[in-house]
Enzyme design. Structure first.
Site, mmCIF file in Angstrom:
data_model
loop_
_atom_site.group_PDB
_atom_site.id
_atom_site.type_symbol
_atom_site.label_atom_id
_atom_site.label_comp_id
_atom_site.label_asym_id
_atom_site.label_seq_id
_atom_site.Cartn_x
_atom_site.Cartn_y
_atom_site.Cartn_z
ATOM 1 N N ARG A 42 0.852 -1.183 0.000
ATOM 2 C CA ARG A 42 0.000 0.000 0.000
ATOM 3 C C ARG A 42 0.891 1.237 0.000
ATOM 4 O O ARG A 42 2.028 1.206 0.478
ATOM 5 C CB ARG A 42 -0.905 0.007 1.227
ATOM 6 N N LEU A 66 -3.958 0.196 -5.560
ATOM 7 C CA LEU A 66 -4.662 -0.694 -6.482
ATOM 8 C C LEU A 66 -6.166 -0.487 -6.459
ATOM 9 O O LEU A 66 -6.900 -1.184 -7.163
ATOM 10 C CB LEU A 66 -4.330 -2.147 -6.156
ATOM 11 N N ARG A 90 -8.571 -12.961 -0.732
ATOM 12 C CA ARG A 90 -9.681 -13.911 -0.740
ATOM 13 C C ARG A 90 -10.180 -14.078 -2.174
ATOM 14 O O ARG A 90 -10.048 -13.173 -3.004
ATOM 15 C CB ARG A 90 -10.823 -13.401 0.135
ATOM 16 N N HIS A 131 -7.437 -19.254 9.708
ATOM 17 C CA HIS A 131 -6.015 -19.153 10.000
ATOM 18 C C HIS A 131 -5.418 -20.551 9.995
ATOM 19 O O HIS A 131 -6.130 -21.554 9.885
ATOM 20 C CB HIS A 131 -5.780 -18.462 11.350
ATOM 21 N N TYR A 135 -7.018 -24.467 9.096
ATOM 22 C CA TYR A 135 -6.690 -25.306 7.944
ATOM 23 C C TYR A 135 -6.151 -26.663 8.408
ATOM 24 O O TYR A 135 -6.464 -27.705 7.821
ATOM 25 C CB TYR A 135 -5.675 -24.604 7.046
ATOM 26 N N ASP A 161 0.555 -22.322 7.206
ATOM 27 C CA ASP A 161 0.989 -21.090 6.541
ATOM 28 C C ASP A 161 2.234 -21.287 5.690
ATOM 29 O O ASP A 161 2.254 -20.945 4.502
ATOM 30 C CB ASP A 161 1.265 -20.011 7.587
#
Length: 373
Positions: A42, A66, A90, A131, A135, A161
């Protein structure tokens, strides 16, 4: 202008959309081996100070808005010069921004578009948050982790992760780049952490279904067995025991001076055997046990803290860690013969984007509009 990097991935250009740890880890894996990775942050997140996070090493960074049409147009220009995009939003977010796979393949059909999410791009859980621990839970992996009689215990956020997500995405990128050499077209990679975590446990599925693998904490490799566990020493530290094979077990008990032990092949004797080992290991300090087992095949090792690992003689001899600025960090792995020393410098802002398709005039205009940091 970014200089050419050295390594087997030299010449491969990667746009990494900023996200949580698994995305930067995948980018780090590629940068470690020579890819030119440009991290897209950003606008407000970019400064003149280098980014010292280990996972940003060897990269450049820019800030780009963006959510503006001008920022999207600029990103498409960058993608036109890229080989890979790493996207960690996502499902559907990139498409709404106008930088989804179809949008970018329209300007660069050779682009490898790597998408990483927790749940994958489809399925009933795909649009929901999650998170690492979630999973692992749904993959079945979490049910395997923990001690007997205790609750399932996640190993920080390594399996979902980093191993199931970031590492699998980097692997998928390499597969897609390899295939592109034959087809000339880039693939879209759907790297889901829930899939990756399940894959990492491939060897256990047959055992669980056949009954050969019991409840967590009762098996040979999950702290159930006395010959594969950790034991406290006299100074409150720990040693790790992995003396599975007979010759390693014999080497351990011989050096410890233990005799008349319960039969380790009899599972009913495991608690008594663990108690004997625990009592013995508490009789000396960790350093003393290191001396006892030095040079042996007993498979007994000190449980080191992360700072201690940096100075361990084996790691020092292999040059396993390097200090960059004030941060000790592991060297890239695996090692390739003849590879030059990698660039592990902290990520710095890239001001000249000419080689990425944006002229100095275009960059300056975007900066004046607040679109480019």
């Amino acid at each position: 202008m970014s200089e050419a990097r050295q390594g087997p991935l030299s010449g491969v250009r990667v746009l990494e959309l900023a996200g949580l740890a698994p995305g930067p880890f995948a980018g780090m894996m590629l940068a470690d081996h020579g890819a030119d990775v440009l991290r897209i942050d950003r606008v407000r997140a970019v400064s003149d100070r280098p980014r010292t996070d280990v996972m940003d090493r060897g990269k450049h960074t820019i800030g780009l808005d963006l959510k503006s049409p001008e920022g999207v147009a600029a990103f498409k220009k960058l993608a036109g010069k890229a080989d890979v995009v790493i996207e960690v939003f996502r499902p559907g977010v990139a498409e709404r921004l106008g930088i989804g796979p179809d949008d970018l393949h329209a300007v660069n059909e050779r682009l490898v578009y790597g998408r990483m999410t927790g749940w994958g791009q489809d399925g009933p859980l795909a649009p929901t948050a999650g998170h690492d621990i979630d999973y692992l839970a749904v993959s079945g992996v979490l049910s395997m982790l923990g001690r007997e009689g205790g609750k399932p215990t996640p190993p920080i956020n390594i399996l979902g992760d980093f191993a199931g997500g970031g590492l699998m995405l980097a692997y998928g990128v390499l597969l897609a780049l390899f295939e592109r050499e034959r087809t000339g077209r880039g693939k879209v990679i759907d790297a889901a952490m829930v899939d990756g975590a399940a894959l990492l446990f491939s060897m256990f599925y047959h055992g669980v279904q056949s009954g050969g693998w019991g409840p967590r904490g009762t098996n040979l490799l999950d702290t159930g067995a006395p010959q594969y566990d950790t034991y406290e020493t006299a100074d409150g530290e720990y040693v790790a025991v992995g003396s599975l094979e007979p010759q390693f077990w014999d080497a351990m008990v011989t050096r410890m001076g233990l005799t008349d032990l319960p039969d380790r092949h009899d599972r009913k004797q495991w608690p008594a055997l663990k108690s004997r080992l625990a009592e013995a290991f508490r009789s000396r300090t960790r350093a003393e046990w290191e001396a006892v087992f030095d040079g042996s095949d007993a498979c007994v090792s000190p449980v080191l803290s992360m700072p201690e690992a940096v100075t361990h003689p084996h790691n020092v001899a292999r040059g396993a860690f390097v200090q960059v600025g004030d941060v000790h960090q592991p060297l890239p792995a695996p090692r390739l013969s003849g590879a030059q020393e990698p660039d592990l410098s902290p990520a710095t802002r890239l001001d000249d984007l000419t080689s990425w398709g944006l002229s100095p005039e275009e960059s300056e205009k975007l900066r004046s509009q607040g679109v480019l940091a």
